[in-house]
Design an enzyme around this catalytic site. Structure first.
Site, PDB file in Angstrom:
ATOM      1  N   GLY A  40     -49.094  12.449 -14.768  1.00 37.14           N
ATOM      2  CA  GLY A  40     -47.851  13.146 -15.114  1.00 37.14           C
ATOM      3  C   GLY A  40     -46.719  12.227 -15.532  1.00 37.14           C
ATOM      4  O   GLY A  40     -45.574  12.659 -15.619  1.00 37.14           O
ATOM      5  N   HIS A  99     -57.233  16.283  -5.038  1.00 37.15           N
ATOM      6  CA  HIS A  99     -56.281  15.837  -6.061  1.00 37.15           C
ATOM      7  C   HIS A  99     -55.151  15.057  -5.380  1.00 37.15           C
ATOM      8  O   HIS A  99     -54.773  15.377  -4.243  1.00 37.15           O
ATOM      9  CB  HIS A  99     -55.721  17.049  -6.817  1.00 37.15           C
ATOM     10  CG  HIS A  99     -54.925  16.658  -8.014  1.00 37.15           C
ATOM     11  ND1 HIS A  99     -53.603  16.287  -7.924  1.00 37.15           N
ATOM     12  CD2 HIS A  99     -55.267  16.531  -9.320  1.00 37.15           C
ATOM     13  CE1 HIS A  99     -53.158  15.962  -9.137  1.00 37.15           C
ATOM     14  NE2 HIS A  99     -54.157  16.105  -9.995  1.00 37.15           N
ATOM     15  N   ASN A 118     -56.454  20.830 -15.550  1.00 32.92           N
ATOM     16  CA  ASN A 118     -55.820  21.151 -14.270  1.00 32.92           C
ATOM     17  C   ASN A 118     -54.435  21.707 -14.605  1.00 32.92           C
ATOM     18  O   ASN A 118     -53.534  20.953 -14.939  1.00 32.92           O
ATOM     19  CB  ASN A 118     -55.707  19.883 -13.415  1.00 32.92           C
ATOM     20  CG  ASN A 118     -54.910  20.136 -12.142  1.00 32.92           C
ATOM     21  OD1 ASN A 118     -54.672  21.282 -11.769  1.00 32.92           O
ATOM     22  ND2 ASN A 118     -54.482  19.069 -11.487  1.00 32.92           N
ATOM     23  N   SER A 125     -52.408  11.225 -17.673  1.00 31.72           N
ATOM     24  CA  SER A 125     -51.710  11.197 -18.969  1.00 31.72           C
ATOM     25  C   SER A 125     -52.641  11.055 -20.172  1.00 31.72           C
ATOM     26  O   SER A 125     -52.333  10.326 -21.115  1.00 31.72           O
ATOM     27  CB  SER A 125     -50.644  10.090 -18.965  1.00 31.72           C
ATOM     28  OG  SER A 125     -49.687  10.347 -17.951  1.00 31.72           O
ATOM     29  N   GLU A 156     -58.392   8.981 -10.836  1.00 33.57           N
ATOM     30  CA  GLU A 156     -57.042   9.275 -11.308  1.00 33.57           C
ATOM     31  C   GLU A 156     -56.035   8.349 -10.622  1.00 33.57           C
ATOM     32  O   GLU A 156     -55.600   8.639  -9.493  1.00 33.57           O
ATOM     33  CB  GLU A 156     -56.678  10.718 -10.970  1.00 33.57           C
ATOM     34  CG  GLU A 156     -57.579  11.749 -11.601  1.00 33.57           C
ATOM     35  CD  GLU A 156     -56.840  13.077 -11.765  1.00 33.57           C
ATOM     36  OE1 GLU A 156     -56.666  13.498 -12.902  1.00 33.57           O
ATOM     37  OE2 GLU A 156     -56.412  13.651 -10.752  1.00 33.57           O
TER      38      GLU A 156
HETATM   39  C1  PEP Z   1     -53.852  15.717 -13.248  1.00 32.10           C
HETATM   40  O1  PEP Z   1     -53.076  16.552 -12.815  1.00 32.10           O
HETATM   41  O2  PEP Z   1     -54.963  15.596 -12.714  1.00 32.10           O
HETATM   42  C2  PEP Z   1     -53.453  14.886 -14.369  1.00 32.10           C
HETATM   43  C3  PEP Z   1     -54.240  13.931 -14.760  1.00 32.10           C
HETATM   44  O3  PEP Z   1     -52.223  15.176 -14.938  1.00 32.10           O
HETATM   45  P1  PEP Z   1     -51.637  14.546 -16.302  1.00 32.10           P
HETATM   46  O4  PEP Z   1     -52.704  14.657 -17.364  1.00 32.10           O
HETATM   47  O5  PEP Z   1     -50.443  15.366 -16.610  1.00 32.10           O
HETATM   48  O6  PEP Z   1     -51.308  13.110 -16.017  1.00 32.10           O
END
Ligand code: PEP
Length: 254
Positions: free
Chosen positions: A173, A95, A9, A213, A167
């Protein structure tokens, strides 16, 4: 067996020139990957560049969002038929940034999931609790609400085909991924819920990603968990080296 799927993403990153630069390096790095499905999720204006740049490879392409109407007075929106016409395979729906920054509701998200299927693309439905919800012990009730409403009205065959990305919002992030125990628990809870609402076979077939992450250093412990069939990767997917490392680490586990 469920084929592992690692999706990028890119959020609001990479213009067309930057996407081309990424692809020049990335294509080379993943050319021998055959057991992991790879998906790249660029911005709307970079979709055609990525679709053209992945022609002749096994790499699939996802849009990061879509509207649920096919046309009309909806300034600034993009319709499902426009994405399928371009050649998108997947659409990320719900998301947490869409839910929490742009105010998308469970009802909007369910309409988007249906709209994606109507145009023969596959939704990647994102669900996950915020930090406050987790601290208040509401993780499972949030996942249940988001998943049940996200899947409302779908046939078992559609659910079996789609991707659900667990998530936890507090892990996105932040550089702090969920622990393997929490990631597995969230995915297992989601799979069990699909089995309960649909049937065991559908629960066994639906692919569940963990997101939050994921980096090369934690990919092995997260991707080896029994109910996790892949990852949705934000920050680490911007760099061809770290994203291809996550993919290679996942392939070695299967
Ligand atoms: C995301 O944007 O779906 C995500 C998991 O971001 P990150 O890997 O940066 O935590």
């Amino acid at each position: 067996m469920r084929t592992p799927i690692i999706a990028a993403n890119w959020k609001l990153h990479k213009n067309r020139a930057e996407a081309k630069e990424f692809l020049n390096e990335f294509r080379e790095k993943v050319k021998y990957i055959s057991d992991v499905e790879i998906v790249l999720g660029p911005t709307f204006t970079t979709l055609d560049t990525v679709i053209e740049g992945t022609e002749g490879t096994e790499i699939n392409v996802a849009a990061q969002n879509v509207y649920y109407e096919q046309e009309g007075a909806f300034t600034g929106e993009i319709a499902p038929n426009m994405l399928s016409e371009l050649g998108c395979d997947y659409v990320i729906v719900g998301h947490s940034e869409r839910r929490h920054i742009f105010g998308e509701t469970d009802g909007d998200i369910n309409k988007k999931v249906h709209a994606v299927f109507e145009d023969e693309m596959t939704p990647i439905l994102c669900i996950g609790e915020t930090e406050d919800e987790r601290n208040e012990g509401k993780t499972q009730s949030v996942l249940k609400r988001q998943l049940e409403s996200g899947l409302d009205g779908l046939d078992p065959s559609q659910v079996a085909e789609m991707i659900v990305a667990y998530e936890p919002v507090w892990a996105i992030g932040t550089g702090e991924s969920a622990s393997p125990e929490d990631a597995q628990e969230g995915c297992k809870f989601s799979r069990d819920l699909v089995s309960e609402v649909y049937d065991e076979e559908t629960g066994e077939q639906v692919r569940l990603q963990y997101g939050g992450s994921i980096k090369p250093h934690n990919a092995e412990e997260l991707m080896s968990l029994p109910d996790i069939d892949g990852g949705l990767v934000g920050g680490a997917s911007l760099d061809p080296k770290s994203f291809s490392e996550i993919i290679s680490i996942t392939e070695e586990l299967y």
